[in-house]
Design a protein around this motif. Structure first.
Motif, PDB file in Angstrom:
ATOM      1  N   TRP A 167      17.284  27.342  48.786  1.00 12.36           N
ATOM      2  CA  TRP A 167      16.705  26.277  47.955  1.00 12.36           C
ATOM      3  C   TRP A 167      15.367  26.643  47.294  1.00 12.36           C
ATOM      4  CZ3 TRP A 167      11.991  24.408  49.554  1.00 12.36           C
ATOM      5  CH2 TRP A 167      11.662  24.633  50.910  1.00 12.36           C
ATOM      6  N   PRO A 168      14.460  27.410  47.953  1.00  9.58           N
ATOM      7  CA  PRO A 168      13.194  27.708  47.234  1.00  9.58           C
ATOM      8  C   PRO A 168      13.347  28.693  46.087  1.00  9.58           C
ATOM      9  CG  PRO A 168      12.996  28.017  49.625  1.00  9.58           C
ATOM     10  CD  PRO A 168      14.449  27.968  49.296  1.00  9.58           C
ATOM     11  N   PHE A 169      14.519  29.368  46.017  1.00  8.23           N
ATOM     12  CA  PHE A 169      14.688  30.501  45.112  1.00  8.23           C
ATOM     13  C   PHE A 169      15.705  30.267  43.998  1.00  8.23           C
ATOM     14  CE2 PHE A 169      12.091  32.298  48.234  1.00  8.23           C
ATOM     15  CZ  PHE A 169      12.650  32.070  49.487  1.00  8.23           C
ATOM     16  N   VAL A 193       9.803  29.123  39.884  1.00  6.75           N
ATOM     17  CA  VAL A 193       8.773  28.281  40.481  1.00  6.75           C
ATOM     18  C   VAL A 193       8.086  27.485  39.364  1.00  6.75           C
ATOM     19  CG1 VAL A 193       6.603  28.267  41.763  1.00  6.75           C
ATOM     20  CG2 VAL A 193       8.439  29.817  42.438  1.00  6.75           C
ATOM     21  N   GLN A 241       3.641  22.502  39.153  1.00  2.00           N
ATOM     22  CA  GLN A 241       3.598  22.064  40.561  1.00  2.00           C
ATOM     23  C   GLN A 241       2.743  23.043  41.377  1.00  2.00           C
ATOM     24  OE1 GLN A 241       7.563  21.863  42.001  1.00  2.00           O
ATOM     25  NE2 GLN A 241       7.160  20.225  43.442  1.00  2.00           N
ATOM     26  N   PHE A 242       2.746  24.337  40.972  1.00  2.00           N
ATOM     27  CA  PHE A 242       1.999  25.378  41.691  1.00  2.00           C
ATOM     28  C   PHE A 242       1.147  26.142  40.670  1.00  2.00           C
ATOM     29  CE2 PHE A 242       4.168  24.818  45.686  1.00  2.00           C
ATOM     30  CZ  PHE A 242       5.384  24.298  45.320  1.00  2.00           C
ATOM     31  N   TYR A 295       0.327  29.879  40.796  1.00  2.00           N
ATOM     32  CA  TYR A 295       1.442  30.829  40.952  1.00  2.00           C
ATOM     33  C   TYR A 295       1.433  31.897  39.866  1.00  2.00           C
ATOM     34  CZ  TYR A 295       5.957  32.583  42.504  1.00  2.00           C
ATOM     35  OH  TYR A 295       6.955  33.398  43.004  1.00  2.00           O
ATOM     36  N   PHE A 308       2.961  34.870  48.336  1.00  2.00           N
ATOM     37  CA  PHE A 308       2.432  33.522  48.079  1.00  2.00           C
ATOM     38  C   PHE A 308       2.524  32.585  49.271  1.00  2.00           C
ATOM     39  CE2 PHE A 308       0.860  30.881  44.677  1.00  2.00           C
ATOM     40  CZ  PHE A 308       1.156  29.576  45.074  1.00  2.00           C
ATOM     41  N   ASN A 309       3.454  32.837  50.170  1.00  2.00           N
ATOM     42  CA  ASN A 309       3.733  31.894  51.264  1.00  2.00           C
ATOM     43  C   ASN A 309       3.435  32.483  52.629  1.00  2.00           C
ATOM     44  OD1 ASN A 309       5.270  29.664  49.634  1.00  2.00           O
ATOM     45  ND2 ASN A 309       6.213  31.607  48.993  1.00  2.00           N
ATOM     46  N   VAL A 349       8.996  27.745  53.311  1.00  2.00           N
ATOM     47  CA  VAL A 349       9.404  28.669  52.252  1.00  2.00           C
ATOM     48  C   VAL A 349       9.295  30.118  52.732  1.00  2.00           C
ATOM     49  CG1 VAL A 349       8.924  29.491  49.907  1.00  2.00           C
ATOM     50  CG2 VAL A 349       8.765  27.054  50.428  1.00  2.00           C
TER      51      VAL A 349
HETATM   52  C1  LIG Z   1       9.666  30.307  46.257  1.00  2.00           C
HETATM   53  C2  LIG Z   1       8.389  29.551  46.053  1.00  2.00           C
HETATM   54  N1  LIG Z   1       7.235  30.233  46.237  1.00  2.00           N
HETATM   55  C3  LIG Z   1       6.057  29.613  46.078  1.00  2.00           C
HETATM   56  C4  LIG Z   1       5.993  28.271  45.731  1.00  2.00           C
HETATM   57  C5  LIG Z   1       7.177  27.546  45.516  1.00  2.00           C
HETATM   58  C6  LIG Z   1       8.395  28.197  45.681  1.00  2.00           C
HETATM   59  N2  LIG Z   1       9.592  27.514  45.494  1.00  2.00           N
HETATM   60  C7  LIG Z   1       9.669  26.184  44.906  1.00  2.00           C
HETATM   61  C8  LIG Z   1      11.090  25.899  44.459  1.00  2.00           C
HETATM   62  C9  LIG Z   1       9.216  25.102  45.856  1.00  2.00           C
HETATM   63  C10 LIG Z   1       9.017  25.380  47.198  1.00  2.00           C
HETATM   64  N3  LIG Z   1       8.631  24.427  48.079  1.00  2.00           N
HETATM   65  C11 LIG Z   1       8.409  23.165  47.661  1.00  2.00           C
HETATM   66  C12 LIG Z   1       7.976  22.050  48.468  1.00  2.00           C
HETATM   67  C13 LIG Z   1       7.853  20.910  47.750  1.00  2.00           C
HETATM   68  S1  LIG Z   1       8.274  21.198  46.108  1.00  2.00           S
HETATM   69  C14 LIG Z   1       8.619  22.847  46.328  1.00  2.00           C
HETATM   70  C15 LIG Z   1       9.021  23.798  45.411  1.00  2.00           C
END
Ligand SMILES: Cc1ncccc1N[C@@H](C)c1cnc2ccsc2c1
Length: 116
Positions: free
Chosen positions: A32-34, A38, A42-43, A46, A88-89, A95
């Protein structure tokens, strides 16, 4: 002089193998995170931190669009997803853990493909 080809699709057998691994990764419960790029709204940090973003939908478009010359070019983009994730995580975050799980899953599928 010969026009440099932008992308030359990989041969059918390799293409089918890469496509199968991609299908399986998209279905994995920890993908789901991939699945999509991104969202940098929201980030916001990034884009600054991660120089070469990559995700499974982008790999899908590149594979179907004939952008990968060899199956190894494909694997470089897959590993980029997980390297970005580690950058990043935190390892002990949802994630971060998903990234480690997905990398292990890919590595085992990739090993099978290259041993067959
Ligand atoms: C792979 C990754 N690395 C760094 C940041 C984000 C993400 N993935 C997004 C989809 C993501 C990952 N986690 C969340 C939690 C709430 S929205 C959301 C969106």
């Amino acid at each position: 002089n010969e026009k440099k080809e932008k992308s030359k699709p990989l041969i059918n057998k390799e293409f089918a193998a890469a496509r199968t691994i991609l299908d399986e990764m998209e279905l994995h419960e920890d993908s789901w995170p991939f699945l999509l790029p991104v969202d940098t709204k929201q980030f916001p940090t990034y884009k600054k931190v991660i120089k070469k973003p990559m995700d499974l939908s982008t790999i899908r478009s590149k594979l179907e669009g004939g952008s990968y010359k060899t199956k190894d070019d494909f694997s470089v983009d897959v590993r980029l997803i997980f390297d970005n994730c580690e950058t990043f995580n935190e390892d002990e975050s949802p994630v971060g853990r998903a990234g480690h799980n997905m990398r292990a899953y890919f590595d085992s599928q990739w090993a099978d493909l290259n041993s067959s």
